[in-house]
Scaffold this active site. Sequence first.
Site, PDB file in Angstrom:
ATOM      1  N   GLN A  35       4.659 -19.646  21.318  1.00  0.00           N
ATOM      2  CA  GLN A  35       4.236 -20.167  22.618  1.00  0.00           C
ATOM      3  C   GLN A  35       2.753 -20.508  22.610  1.00  0.00           C
ATOM      4  O   GLN A  35       1.935 -19.734  22.092  1.00  0.00           O
ATOM      5  CB  GLN A  35       4.535 -19.102  23.675  1.00  0.00           C
ATOM      6  CG  GLN A  35       4.306 -19.485  25.103  1.00  0.00           C
ATOM      7  CD  GLN A  35       4.728 -18.358  26.028  1.00  0.00           C
ATOM      8  OE1 GLN A  35       3.966 -17.422  26.271  1.00  0.00           O
ATOM      9  NE2 GLN A  35       5.952 -18.422  26.523  1.00  0.00           N
ATOM     10  N   HIS A  62       6.677 -15.502  21.177  1.00  0.00           N
ATOM     11  CA  HIS A  62       7.492 -15.200  22.357  1.00  0.00           C
ATOM     12  C   HIS A  62       8.633 -14.282  21.947  1.00  0.00           C
ATOM     13  O   HIS A  62       8.903 -13.289  22.603  1.00  0.00           O
ATOM     14  CB  HIS A  62       8.029 -16.478  22.997  1.00  0.00           C
ATOM     15  CG  HIS A  62       8.789 -16.231  24.270  1.00  0.00           C
ATOM     16  ND1 HIS A  62       9.197 -17.235  25.113  1.00  0.00           N
ATOM     17  CD2 HIS A  62       9.234 -15.086  24.850  1.00  0.00           C
ATOM     18  CE1 HIS A  62       9.844 -16.725  26.142  1.00  0.00           C
ATOM     19  NE2 HIS A  62       9.884 -15.415  26.000  1.00  0.00           N
ATOM     20  N   PHE A 112       6.805  -6.396  27.925  1.00  0.00           N
ATOM     21  CA  PHE A 112       7.207  -7.631  27.257  1.00  0.00           C
ATOM     22  C   PHE A 112       7.935  -7.322  25.956  1.00  0.00           C
ATOM     23  O   PHE A 112       9.037  -7.821  25.690  1.00  0.00           O
ATOM     24  CB  PHE A 112       5.955  -8.472  27.006  1.00  0.00           C
ATOM     25  CG  PHE A 112       6.179  -9.792  26.310  1.00  0.00           C
ATOM     26  CD1 PHE A 112       7.380 -10.476  26.404  1.00  0.00           C
ATOM     27  CD2 PHE A 112       5.153 -10.358  25.573  1.00  0.00           C
ATOM     28  CE1 PHE A 112       7.559 -11.708  25.779  1.00  0.00           C
ATOM     29  CE2 PHE A 112       5.325 -11.583  24.944  1.00  0.00           C
ATOM     30  CZ  PHE A 112       6.529 -12.260  25.044  1.00  0.00           C
ATOM     31  N   HIS A 115      11.334  -5.752  26.529  1.00  0.00           N
ATOM     32  CA  HIS A 115      12.328  -6.763  26.907  1.00  0.00           C
ATOM     33  C   HIS A 115      12.849  -7.502  25.677  1.00  0.00           C
ATOM     34  O   HIS A 115      14.061  -7.718  25.548  1.00  0.00           O
ATOM     35  CB  HIS A 115      11.708  -7.752  27.892  1.00  0.00           C
ATOM     36  CG  HIS A 115      12.559  -8.964  28.136  1.00  0.00           C
ATOM     37  ND1 HIS A 115      13.628  -8.964  29.002  1.00  0.00           N
ATOM     38  CD2 HIS A 115      12.497 -10.223  27.601  1.00  0.00           C
ATOM     39  CE1 HIS A 115      14.199 -10.167  28.992  1.00  0.00           C
ATOM     40  NE2 HIS A 115      13.536 -10.951  28.159  1.00  0.00           N
ATOM     41  N   GLU A 116      11.939  -7.887  24.793  1.00  0.00           N
ATOM     42  CA  GLU A 116      12.344  -8.657  23.620  1.00  0.00           C
ATOM     43  C   GLU A 116      13.249  -7.835  22.695  1.00  0.00           C
ATOM     44  O   GLU A 116      14.219  -8.355  22.157  1.00  0.00           O
ATOM     45  CB  GLU A 116      11.113  -9.156  22.860  1.00  0.00           C
ATOM     46  CG  GLU A 116      10.339 -10.235  23.597  1.00  0.00           C
ATOM     47  CD  GLU A 116      11.191 -11.457  23.892  1.00  0.00           C
ATOM     48  OE1 GLU A 116      11.861 -11.961  22.967  1.00  0.00           O
ATOM     49  OE2 GLU A 116      11.210 -11.901  25.053  1.00  0.00           O
ATOM     50  N   LYS A 119      16.779  -7.036  24.749  1.00  0.00           N
ATOM     51  CA  LYS A 119      17.635  -8.205  24.954  1.00  0.00           C
ATOM     52  C   LYS A 119      18.032  -8.871  23.639  1.00  0.00           C
ATOM     53  O   LYS A 119      19.189  -9.258  23.460  1.00  0.00           O
ATOM     54  CB  LYS A 119      16.947  -9.225  25.859  1.00  0.00           C
ATOM     55  CG  LYS A 119      17.822 -10.443  26.145  1.00  0.00           C
ATOM     56  CD  LYS A 119      17.165 -11.398  27.121  1.00  0.00           C
ATOM     57  CE  LYS A 119      18.078 -12.596  27.411  1.00  0.00           C
ATOM     58  NZ  LYS A 119      17.479 -13.540  28.375  1.00  0.00           N
ATOM     59  N   HIS A 120      17.074  -9.020  22.709  1.00  0.00           N
ATOM     60  CA  HIS A 120      17.304  -9.796  21.499  1.00  0.00           C
ATOM     61  C   HIS A 120      17.335  -8.945  20.214  1.00  0.00           C
ATOM     62  O   HIS A 120      18.258  -9.038  19.420  1.00  0.00           O
ATOM     63  CB  HIS A 120      16.228 -10.873  21.351  1.00  0.00           C
ATOM     64  CG  HIS A 120      16.176 -11.836  22.497  1.00  0.00           C
ATOM     65  ND1 HIS A 120      17.136 -12.801  22.701  1.00  0.00           N
ATOM     66  CD2 HIS A 120      15.268 -11.977  23.508  1.00  0.00           C
ATOM     67  CE1 HIS A 120      16.825 -13.516  23.775  1.00  0.00           C
ATOM     68  NE2 HIS A 120      15.707 -13.029  24.290  1.00  0.00           N
TER      69      HIS A 120
END
Length: 227
Positions: A35, A62, A112, A115-116, A119-120
């Site tokens: 990003q 990102h 952050f 979350h990464e 989720k991923h």
Amino acid sequence: MESKIHLLLIKLLTLHSLLVLSSSQDFDFFYLVLQWPGSQCDTKSSCCYPITGKPKLDFGIHGLWPNWKNGSYPSNCDSTNPFDAFEILDLMCQMESEWPTLSCPSNDGLKFWSHEWNKHGACSESILDQHEYFLTALNLKTEINLLGALEDAGMNPNGSAYSVTSIRGTIKEARGYTPWIECNRDVSGNSQLYQIYLCVDSSGSRFIECPVILAKKCSTSIKFPSF
């Protein structure tokens, strides 16, 4: 009776383990998504610098996202293995430098990164544990050095406009892989370079040509803003 209950519990735990393993292994490749901070900040919603201060003039990570060749992706694969900051304590300086948060209010980035992973990253846990996941993304970002490739070709982040075709072609020529470009709009409504997607094999060890064409809307010519 107790033996039957015990046997049932074993079967349920085994089934859960198999489902988790299956979901964590079931993907075809990664997207490494980088990003441009100037484009995140030059929007109507603006941005906030992390508590460590303004990030350096460079693309930030990102995420490293498992994907399928049909264009969809797994997510939130294993709630039993949540993000643990202690797993990446030795990477914190690199994380703050290369994977900074620009969300508001100003924060330390842990939300952050959590979350990464949740989720991923957890969807690749059969291949990469938490430390390996974040380290892999950091190493891939350093290896590809997108800003260096663009600046070497005279494409500088000073507000000038460049064609999407020339940006993609420059990165392809310099690094050997075709990127996909995502744009957003600045406060004046101009299309600008926001994110660059590159593809990585399912082991996380090498870049590959992307097996899926992303439908990302950009103008023919886009701004590369300063930061």
